[in-house]
Enzyme design. Structure first.
Site, PDB file in Angstrom:
ATOM      1  N   TYR A   1       9.158   7.822  16.594  1.00 41.93           N
ATOM      2  CA  TYR A   1       9.213   7.723  15.135  1.00 41.93           C
ATOM      3  C   TYR A   1      10.495   8.399  14.638  1.00 41.93           C
ATOM      4  O   TYR A   1      11.236   7.847  13.823  1.00 41.93           O
ATOM      5  CB  TYR A   1       7.976   8.386  14.528  1.00 41.93           C
ATOM      6  CG  TYR A   1       7.926   8.387  13.019  1.00 41.93           C
ATOM      7  CD1 TYR A   1       7.427   7.292  12.325  1.00 41.93           C
ATOM      8  CD2 TYR A   1       8.372   9.490  12.287  1.00 41.93           C
ATOM      9  CE1 TYR A   1       7.362   7.290  10.933  1.00 41.93           C
ATOM     10  CE2 TYR A   1       8.313   9.498  10.898  1.00 41.93           C
ATOM     11  CZ  TYR A   1       7.806   8.396  10.226  1.00 41.93           C
ATOM     12  OH  TYR A   1       7.759   8.400   8.862  1.00 41.93           O
TER      13      TYR A   1
ATOM     14  N   THR B   1       0.862  -1.186   0.000  1.00 42.26           N
ATOM     15  CA  THR B   1       0.000   0.000   0.000  1.00 42.26           C
ATOM     16  C   THR B   1       0.897   1.235   0.000  1.00 42.26           C
ATOM     17  O   THR B   1       2.118   1.113   0.056  1.00 42.26           O
ATOM     18  CB  THR B   1      -0.941  -0.027   1.222  1.00 42.26           C
ATOM     19  OG1 THR B   1      -1.764   1.150   1.202  1.00 42.26           O
ATOM     20  CG2 THR B   1      -0.182  -0.019   2.524  1.00 42.26           C
TER      21      THR B   1
HETATM   22  N1  LIG Z   1       3.715   9.568   4.323  1.00 38.76           N
HETATM   23  C1  LIG Z   1       4.663  10.432   4.610  1.00 38.76           C
HETATM   24  O1  LIG Z   1       4.461  11.645   4.596  1.00 38.76           O
HETATM   25  C2  LIG Z   1       6.040   9.939   4.939  1.00 38.76           C
HETATM   26  C3  LIG Z   1       7.043  10.884   5.161  1.00 38.76           C
HETATM   27  C4  LIG Z   1       8.327  10.442   5.452  1.00 38.76           C
HETATM   28  C5  LIG Z   1       8.604   9.086   5.495  1.00 38.76           C
HETATM   29  N2  LIG Z   1       7.619   8.179   5.294  1.00 38.76           N
HETATM   30  C6  LIG Z   1       7.992   6.767   5.342  1.00 38.76           C
HETATM   31  O2  LIG Z   1       7.680   6.145   4.116  1.00 38.76           O
HETATM   32  C7  LIG Z   1       7.470   4.750   4.328  1.00 38.76           C
HETATM   33  C8  LIG Z   1       6.184   4.311   3.635  1.00 38.76           C
HETATM   34  O3  LIG Z   1       5.092   4.945   4.271  1.00 38.76           O
HETATM   35  P1  LIG Z   1       3.683   5.257   3.638  1.00 38.76           P
HETATM   36  O4  LIG Z   1       3.438   6.693   3.910  1.00 38.76           O
HETATM   37  O5  LIG Z   1       3.603   4.744   2.250  1.00 38.76           O
HETATM   38  O6  LIG Z   1       2.769   4.443   4.660  1.00 38.76           O
HETATM   39  P2  LIG Z   1       1.641   3.323   4.531  1.00 38.76           P
HETATM   40  O7  LIG Z   1       0.779   3.594   3.348  1.00 38.76           O
HETATM   41  O8  LIG Z   1       1.039   3.247   5.872  1.00 38.76           O
HETATM   42  O9  LIG Z   1       2.490   2.017   4.225  1.00 38.76           O
HETATM   43  C9  LIG Z   1       3.291   1.416   5.208  1.00 38.76           C
HETATM   44  C10 LIG Z   1       3.601  -0.005   4.819  1.00 38.76           C
HETATM   45  O10 LIG Z   1       4.315  -0.648   5.894  1.00 38.76           O
HETATM   46  C11 LIG Z   1       3.736  -1.896   6.152  1.00 38.76           C
HETATM   47  N3  LIG Z   1       3.878  -2.345   7.536  1.00 38.76           N
HETATM   48  C12 LIG Z   1       3.318  -1.813   8.643  1.00 38.76           C
HETATM   49  N4  LIG Z   1       3.636  -2.535   9.728  1.00 38.76           N
HETATM   50  C13 LIG Z   1       4.420  -3.551   9.296  1.00 38.76           C
HETATM   51  C14 LIG Z   1       5.051  -4.642   9.939  1.00 38.76           C
HETATM   52  N5  LIG Z   1       4.937  -4.859  11.260  1.00 38.76           N
HETATM   53  N6  LIG Z   1       5.778  -5.496   9.189  1.00 38.76           N
HETATM   54  C15 LIG Z   1       5.881  -5.318   7.849  1.00 38.76           C
HETATM   55  N7  LIG Z   1       5.313  -4.307   7.197  1.00 38.76           N
HETATM   56  C16 LIG Z   1       4.577  -3.430   7.900  1.00 38.76           C
HETATM   57  C17 LIG Z   1       2.280  -1.695   5.838  1.00 38.76           C
HETATM   58  O11 LIG Z   1       1.681  -2.946   5.616  1.00 38.76           O
HETATM   59  P3  LIG Z   1       0.121  -3.116   5.965  1.00 38.76           P
HETATM   60  O12 LIG Z   1      -0.595  -2.094   5.176  1.00 38.76           O
HETATM   61  O13 LIG Z   1      -0.160  -4.502   5.558  1.00 38.76           O
HETATM   62  O14 LIG Z   1       0.005  -2.868   7.434  1.00 38.76           O
HETATM   63  C18 LIG Z   1       2.348  -0.831   4.594  1.00 38.76           C
HETATM   64  O15 LIG Z   1       2.508  -1.630   3.446  1.00 38.76           O
HETATM   65  C19 LIG Z   1       7.468   4.575   5.842  1.00 38.76           C
HETATM   66  O16 LIG Z   1       8.741   4.086   6.224  1.00 38.76           O
HETATM   67  C20 LIG Z   1       7.257   5.963   6.370  1.00 38.76           C
HETATM   68  O17 LIG Z   1       7.801   6.134   7.654  1.00 38.76           O
HETATM   69  C21 LIG Z   1       6.330   8.578   5.009  1.00 38.76           C
END
Ligand SMILES: NC(=O)c1ccc[n+]([C@@H]2O[C@H](COP(=O)([O-])OP(=O)(O)OC[C@H]3O[C@@H](n4cnc5c(N)ncnc54)[C@H](OP(=O)(O)O)[C@@H]3O)[C@@H](O)[C@H]2O)c1
Ligand SMILES: *[C@@H]1O[C@H](CO)[C@@H](O)[C@H](O)[C@H]1NC(C)=O
Ligand SMILES: *[C@@H]1O[C@H](CO)[C@@H](O)[C@H](O)[C@H]1NC(C)=O
Ligand SMILES: *[C@@H]1O[C@H](CO)[C@@H](O)[C@H](O)[C@H]1NC(C)=O
Length: 332
Positions: free
Chosen positions: A202, A47
């Site tokens: 975080y 996702t």
């Molecule tokens: N969104 C932002 O603004 C932002 C900014 C800076 C950095 N980031 C980083 O970017 C990365 C991707 O985030 P996103 O925004 O795309 O978030 P997201 O849509 O919530 O996706 C997070 C992913 O991590 C997986 N995950 C969660 N818990 C897990 C576990 N225990 N073991 C294995 N996988 C797990 C989720 O799987 P499920 O869906 O199956 O739970 C999901 O596929 C993250 O590292 C986040 O910290 C995001």
């Protein structure tokens, strides 16, 4: 009355301008590189940004392995990638980064079934989903975002090393965040709960990832015939489900605003894709990227003493024996 009206209008105009500026400066990965015959693993590739990275790699011809703890999300991710790219070469595997045991069995399975690994994207990450210790005695957020990836990366290193060639190193991409800036590595409290400001955990986890990349780069430099590079990316502010950890309403509002004013998951995925594809990005290691460009991380991320100590603490906390650790650096 008129004054209030003006302020509202001015604020809206300003917001739209900031949004337009952001949207126009979002850098996109320009590489046309193909990945036929190559294999990539994306943690959390089901996702958000991870799914967009999976679609991009599948489109380039790679075999893509996505991993998360929810099999139904895995199934739906495979379907999405199939639909968008026509690729049948996508696999879901169960991986719960919050469990050291799950990380070990996932890695063992990969080592048994795959004969190469060209790209590992450590993308999975959680916001403030809870404030407790897992059965491994580590803080849930620190474990998913950092310790789980630490162990996973080391266990997969032999396969990455085997695959990497001088002109085509294998690549590790870690997803950090702007928040690494306010992170600290407090060795006395690596698994502490009950922070007053929980978001701080975080931030710690995201700083730890950058330090890990630097220390691993150092340790790999020792061996001449190792062609593995590892870099960190800051995707920017991206509208994804990660914000639902702030609650359903706040989560939906932040996601909506970030999606429309800053980055969509597709735009947010670009820097990770760039770091995995771009020729120049493959020539550096231990570096930090944002908006598809090499950038500076916070100075805390460059402290070698801290990086080394964090490495040693992490080895201890993920319960790696010297023997298991040594095996990660041996050739297959
Ligand atoms: N969104 C932002 O603004 C932002 C900014 C800076 C950095 N980031 C980083 O970017 C990365 C991707 O985030 P996103 O925004 O795309 O978030 P997201 O849509 O919530 O996706 C997070 C992913 O991590 C997986 N995950 C969660 N818990 C897990 C576990 N225990 N073991 C294995 N996988 C797990 C989720 O799987 P499920 O869906 O199956 O739970 C999901 O596929 C993250 O590292 C986040 O910290 C995001
Ligand atoms: C929790 O952290 C402390 C301090 O780093 C450490 O001594 C302790 O062993 C950790 N607990 C577990 C279960 O790893
Ligand atoms: C990526 O994360 C892993 C595990 O946390 C770490 O060992 C590695 O050094 C990191 N790489 C970079 C470039 O940050
Ligand atoms: C690295 O961090 C340690 C501990 O926080 C500190 O004592 C030291 O001065 C730092 N070194 C540099 C070069 O910043």
């Amino acid at each position: 009355m008129f004054a209030i009206f003006s302020v509202v209008v001015l604020t809206l105009v300003l917001a739209v301008m900031v949004g337009l500026y952001q949207k126009n400066t979002n850098a996109m990965c320009k590489s046309k590189k193909r990945l036929d015959g190559k294999t990539a693993i994306i943690t959390g590739g089901t996702t958000g940004m991870g799914l967009r990275i999976a679609i991009d790699f599948a489109d380039r011809g790679a075999k893509v392995i996505v991993a998360c703890p929810y099999p139904d999300e895995g199934t739906s991710a495979i379907k999405t990638v199939n639909d968008k790219t026509g690729s049948e070469n996508v696999i879901y595997k169960y991986l719960d980064l919050a469990s050291l045991e799950s990380v070990r069995s996932f890695a063992a399975d990969i080592m048994d079934t795959e004969d190469r690994l060209d790209i590992l994207v450590n993308n999975a990450g959680v916001g403030v989903i809870g404030d407790f210790l897992t059965k491994d005695g580590l803080h849930i957020i620190m474990q998913v975002n950092y310790f789980g990836h630490f162990l996973l990366t080391l266990l997969l290193l032999p396969l990455l090393k085997k695959t990497g060639k001088p002109l085509e190193p294998s690549r590790i991409v870690n997803t950090s965040s702007i928040y690494h800036n306010i992170g600290k590595i407090d060795f006395k409290n690596l698994n502490k709960t009950n922070y007053w400001y929980k978001f701080q955990i975080y931030a710690h986890s995201k700083l730890a990832l950058v330090l890990f990349a630097r220390e691993l780069t150092c340790r790999l430099r020792g061996s001449k015939d190792t062609h593995v590079v590892i870099n960190s990316v800051d995707p920017g502010a991206v509208g994804t489900n990660i914000f639902y950890s702030f609650g359903p309403i706040r989560g939906a509002i932040i996601k909506f605003l970030f999606y429309n004013m800053f980055k969509t998951p597709w735009e947010g995925a670009q820097t990770a894709i760039h770091v995995a594809m771009d020729k120049k990005a493959g020539e550096v290691s231990g570096e930090f990227f944002k908006n598809c460009k090499q950038a500076s991380a916070h100075w805390n991320a460059y402290n070698e003493t801290v990086a080394k100590q964090l490495w040693e603490e992490s080895v201890r906390l993920v319960t790696m024996s010297d023997e298991e650790l040594n095996r990660c650096f041996l050739d297959l």
